[in-house]
Design an enzyme around this catalytic site. Sequence first.
Site, PDB file in Angstrom:
ATOM      1  N   SER A   1       0.852  -1.189   0.000  1.00 55.05           N
ATOM      2  CA  SER A   1       0.000   0.000   0.000  1.00 55.05           C
ATOM      3  C   SER A   1       0.884   1.234   0.000  1.00 55.05           C
ATOM      4  CB  SER A   1      -0.898   0.006   1.244  1.00 55.05           C
ATOM      5  OG  SER A   1      -1.514   1.272   1.423  1.00 55.05           O
TER       6      SER A   1
ATOM      7  N   TYR B   1      -1.532  -0.200  10.159  1.00 51.07           N
ATOM      8  CA  TYR B   1      -1.584  -0.693   8.781  1.00 51.07           C
ATOM      9  C   TYR B   1      -0.320  -0.308   8.022  1.00 51.07           C
ATOM     10  CZ  TYR B   1      -3.426  -1.560   4.082  1.00 51.07           C
ATOM     11  OH  TYR B   1      -3.610  -2.016   2.798  1.00 51.07           O
TER      12      TYR B   1
END
Length: 268
Positions: free
Chosen positions: A166, A179
């Site tokens: 990501s 995350y």
Amino acid sequence: MTNSPDQARPEEDTVEPAVPDLSGRIALVTGASRGIGYFLARQMAAAGAHVVAVARTVGGLEELDDAIKAEAASTGKGAATLVPLDLTDMEGVDRLGGAIHERWGRLDILAANAGVLGVIAPIGHVEAKTFEKVMTVNVTSTWRLIRSVDPLLRKSDAGRAIVMSSGAAHSGRAFWAPYAASKAAVEALARSWADETRNMPLCVNVVDPGATRTAMRAQAMPGEDPETLPHPSEIAARILPLADPALSRTGMIFQAGRQRWVEYQRPA
């Protein structure tokens, strides 16, 4: 093969989606019951691969299987083996590699797509159990999966590993710490793995899918209009060429949203 340095530096060239010939290839896709993983599994099967589809949700896997069978009926290409598995079951991940070895003796493609978001919150407000779950699912299970299938990918004449990351791994954005940390760790795993295998026919690359119309994105950005984002099938089509046996790049990031390769670059 192209092997890269640290952090991210774009190259000039972009990649247009193309459908590689995956006939006879064995592909393992995690998180295959929905989102990008679902469509990537379908598209790999449509390109001729036998897809080992892994997910926790049996219903989603059965829907995937129905779609693959329907497409195969008209094209004669593709098949799937369904594996209902929670990737926090580490011994189950170990058994998965053994089962693939017993049936096929090799693995040609790994798409390590499964992951969880956790919470979007100030770092001091994140509960320990939430942080631990994010790290377990996104990092530890990815390492365990790599360990389980690395010998199988090395047996392929053109092994391809696609590890989902990501942009959060690089942005240092407020409230995204668990995350972001997990994806930074996943990238470190993939980079080391790519460096270990740089003189082999195995290519290991990371994918930053960019903003995509998925349930995870809706969880992270509840006020966002999903219709402004690309559909996961579109992003999957951009990722699919990374499974091509003709690919020569390794140790890099593919930014699917921008359709471009990015090199790592060490801080000055």
